[in-house]
Enzyme design. Structure first.
Site, PDB file in Angstrom:
ATOM      1  CG  ASP A 126      -1.761   0.985   8.254  1.00  0.00           C
ATOM      2  OD1 ASP A 126      -2.379   1.808   7.834  1.00  0.00           O
ATOM      3  OD2 ASP A 126      -1.205   0.044   7.912  1.00  0.00           O
ATOM      4  CE  LYS A 128      -5.421   1.967   8.676  1.00  0.00           C
ATOM      5  NZ  LYS A 128      -4.997   0.250   9.017  1.00  0.00           N
ATOM      6  CE  LYS A 164      -4.015  -2.003   2.597  1.00  0.00           C
ATOM      7  NZ  LYS A 164      -4.679  -1.920   4.192  1.00  0.00           N
TER       8      LYS A 164
END
Length: 787
Positions: free
Chosen positions: A301, A341, A173
């Site tokens: 994240d 995120k 990612k």
């Protein structure tokens, strides 16, 4: 039609889509007296219809059907591959407002009764889209996990990309995001896409990885930088196999350049990012390791399981999101970047946090990479270039986190960090958030609908997964290779690969010579030594080897020294070092430890630096030392770099000499100080920094240095030409030594040896280096600089 016709040949349908009879079955039934439309049996009491084929899914029990997930032959229209791979980040228009002040921010929080529903949050998303997303998520609550996972694997065109050469999908990612934003994280520029690099060739790229266990993001960044080197700092929950960093799984990258930190008590902390003390401790640690400048970028994240509560994931993770933003602002340097995120962004709380970032960065973007599964609510906020003066927003977020901690057992909660009316008044920002939520929401509904069909029809599968994987990896510049642990290296073989032939010169004794060898004082440099000179070979982590020679000096056996068991170096690193015993403190409180001082560097993490100038080699060595040192682990051997002085500036070296008492020694010792530490020196190494017939001279008219080739009779101003720079081999071959022992005197006024004072009267040039005095050396330098 013959009797031998295959049973599979169908000749009759009960109805257009109903069960089929084979020729053989019809003949057999006719022999038993079957009449079409009537049942079998003496009294025609049997079934008149064919038994339907079972369509059970997965491992469900016979006859069990889940509403909405019954078996079906429904199809799906697959997208063109080229259309599905397009990724163009859309930035929020740059905010023209100044960063809000502390007084203004203090009036913004709104507290009210805790809210655990999200259905009415329609200020930043159309009601229809919001309800569709929530309904589609709810449909899957009754589905077995195995069925869901198998359908997702077949439905997502990007599913087979997985982690590639990295430990998990998170790493890929980050590769996806980094590539989509012109590598703004691993190769930061002062403007995009054609600005100047923010990190020089001899500087480290500093980054932080927060709430990101097991460390896929960091593995990608360290891999991408490779021999350019980066230093990472990690903060995450400690101890759990799921939550902690898995450093042993950094197969693709040099884990030696990454240092986890867990807040209060450093390596012994718990890593809870919502703990205010942990945030403060982590900030102090990162700033101390980056010369109080902060890191170049931060990655967040964070997330945790919200099984059966997916619809309120945004509410459940609100404090985690706040703390990641807060931590980033506390350690980012001016001009730094941030990626984090997030999940749904429907509530005023979440949107308010995004708005605060909008006010302190030059521009921000809400981005859902193709590697983020389309059926989930995940997306990333990408922030470019932190503005100067963001401390007020950082302090405000810190206060908000403390307040949330205070309210954990209360019925109240902070529902707004920016007044809703204030958010809605910024039409540019609000329009962007609505468009982003609409776009991602509709794509999520489509993906969930697709997933439902794939659950019902197990024959469906994305046809281009292999080609999609290949093209994506090419675009992100990641090799399409299987993940594998790095091979074990043999010390002797690796050394031969890194050094080549004529290795004996590395272990030859360094000669002493007469002072007249250094008649051109501008050509010479020196550094101090205080311990055992060794050739060091790093093969990854604490697999560090030194070489022992036999009496003839020709046989070399590579082994690990007890004093270096806790030293960590990246693979394929070859250094010349001085292993010294370094002291700190006085009297009974004095402590000592073995410390590695790099004298020179030959190969660093597979990058050959032997042909660079000594200044460049030492800059890279210093970069390596900063990357591998880990203050949170005192047991790890510290790596430093010996400072090199021009011979004409040797007085600066002498100024660091002093008299110090060492524990268990009766008399004071000569000491060389480095900040608050010292070691007992054993002498100096002198070497010539120019190659062949080149020499450095000082202009009598301008007083500036220039470089002269005595064979070609060519004079050139600074900087010296590349062909004039001595390689490591040339520096080593020109090296001479001045050993300090009982014959030396006047190195420090407290340690004068009166019995040797007569030697200073000898003509300096004729004195052998083994018996030279400080005064004779300084006189030699004065005489030759006056010429």
């Amino acid at each position: 039609m013959s009797d031998e016709e295959p049973e599979a040949k169908r000749i009759r349908l009960d109805n257009e889509s109903g069960p089929q009879y084979s020729t053989f079955a019809l003949r057999q039934m006719a022999k038993m007296g079957h009449v079409e439309g009537k049942g079998l049996g003496k009294h025609e009491q049997g079934r008149s219809e064919i038994v339907s084929q079972t369509k059970q899914l997965g491992r469900r029990g016979l006859g069990m059907n889940i509403e909405g997930f019954e078996a079906s032959d429904e199809g799906w229209v697959f997208e063109e591959m080229s259309d599905s791979m397009k990724e163009t980040p859309e930035w929020i228009p740059t905010c023209q407002l100044v960063i809000p002040t502390s007084d203004e921010l203090s009036k913004w929080p709104v507290e009210a009764k805790k809210k655990l529903v999200i259905e009415d949050e329609t200020n930043f998303c159309n009601e229809e889209t919001l309800q569709s997303v929530l309904e589609c998520k709810a449909v899957f609550d009754t589905l077995e996990g195995d069925e869901f996972l198998k359908a997702r694997t077949r439905a997502n065109p990007y599913e087979t990309i997985k982690g590639g050469i990295f430990q998990n999908r998170a790493a890929m990612k980050m590769a996806n995001i980094d590539s989509s934003f012109h590598f703004m994280f691993t190769e930061p520029l002062d403007s995009y896409p054609n600005g100047k690099k923010m990190v020089g060739p001899y500087d480290l790229l500093y980054f932080a990885d927060i709430c990101a266990a097991p460390g896929g993001f960091s593995e990608y960044v360290l891999w991408r930088r490779q021999s350019n080197m980066a230093k990472g700092f990690g903060l995450t929950l400690k101890g759990s196999d799921v939550n902690d960093f898995k450093l042993d799984d950094f197969f693709a990258a040099p884990v030696e350049f990454f240092e986890p930190h867990y807040g209060v008590n450093g390596a012994r902390g718990d890593g809870d990012i919502t703990n205010a003390d942990n945030l403060t401790a982590f900030r102090e640690f990162v700033l101390s390791e980056t010369d109080n400048k902060g890191v170049h970028f931060v990655m967040g994240d964070g997330g945790f399981s919200v099984k059966n509560q997916e619809n309120i994931q945004e509410i459940l993770t609100k404090q985690l999101l706040l703390c990641q933003f807060l931590c980033a602002l506390s350690i980012l340097r001016e001009g730094g970047n941030f990626v984090c995120k997030t999940f749904d962004l429907f509530t005023p709380f979440s949107v308010g946090l995004i708005y605060l970032l909008y006010r302190v960065f030059d521009r921000i973007c809400i981005f859902k990479p193709v590697t983020s599964r389309p059926a989930n609510s995940e997306r990333y906020v990408v922030c470019e270039r932190l503005r100067k003066g963001a401390s007020a927003v950082h302090e405000y977020m810190f206060t908000l986190n403390c307040r949330l901690n205070d309210l954990k057992e209360s019925r109240c909660d902070v529902l707004e960090v920016v007044p809703l009316a204030h958010l809605l008044s910024d039409h540019s920002f609000t329009s962007y958030m609505i468009e982003s939520n609409e776009k991602i929401g509709k794509a999520q509904v489509k993906a969930l609908t697709k997933l439902r069909i794939f659950v019902r029809n197990t024959a469906l599968a994305e046809p281009n997964q292999a080609e999609v994987r290949k093209r994506c990896l090419e675009q992100w510049k990641v090799p399409d290779e299987a993940r594998a642990a790095p091979p074990k290296l043999d010390a002797a073989t690796t050394f031969q690969e890194l050094w080549g032939k004529d290795a004996d010169i590395l272990w030859q004794s360094i000669p002493s010579a007469k002072l007249e060898v250094m008649s051109n004082v501008y050509d010479w440099c020196c550094n101090i030594v205080g311990g055992q000179r060794l050739i060091l070979l790093g093969l990854g982590r604490n697999h560090v080897y030194t070489c022992q020679c036999d009496e003839s000096g020709s046989r070399r056996n590579w082994s690990r020294m007890q004093e270096l068991q806790q030293l960590e170096l990246p693979r394929k690193t070859l250094l010349e070092i001085d292993l010294v015993k370094e002291y700190q403190g006085e009297r009974k409180g004095q402590k000592h430890k073995h410390t590695v001082y790099i004298i020179d560097a030959m190969v660093i993490f597979g990058k050959d630096v032997k042909h660079k100038h000594y200044r460049d080699r030492l800059k890279l060595a210093r970069k390596l030392a900063n990357a591998v040192n880990k203050p949170t682990k005192p047991s790890i051997v510290t790596v430093r770099v010996h400072e090199v002085f021009k011979l004409t500036a040797i007085d600066k070296l002498f100024s660091r000499l002093c008299s110090r008492r060492v524990k268990n020694r009766t008399n004071p010792c000569l000491a060389y100080t480095v900040d608050d530490r010292f070691f007992c020196p054993k002498g100096l190494f002198f070497f010539k920094h120019l190659s062949g017939s080149w020499s450095e001279q000082l202009s009598r008219t301008s007083g500036r240095p220039y470089f002269f080739n005595c064979e070609q009779k060519v004079s050139l101003p600074e900087p010296p030409p590349a062909e004039a720079l001595a390689s490591y081999r040339e520096c080593l071959m020109s090296r001479i030594t001045w050993t300090w022992d009982e014959h030396n005197f006047n190195l420090h006024s407290d340690l004068v040896k009166s019995s040797n004072t007569s030697k200073s009267a000898t003509k300096p040039d004729s004195i052998n280096m083994s018996q030279i005095s400080k005064e004779a050396l300084m006189e030699h330098i004065r005489q030759h600089t006056a010429l």
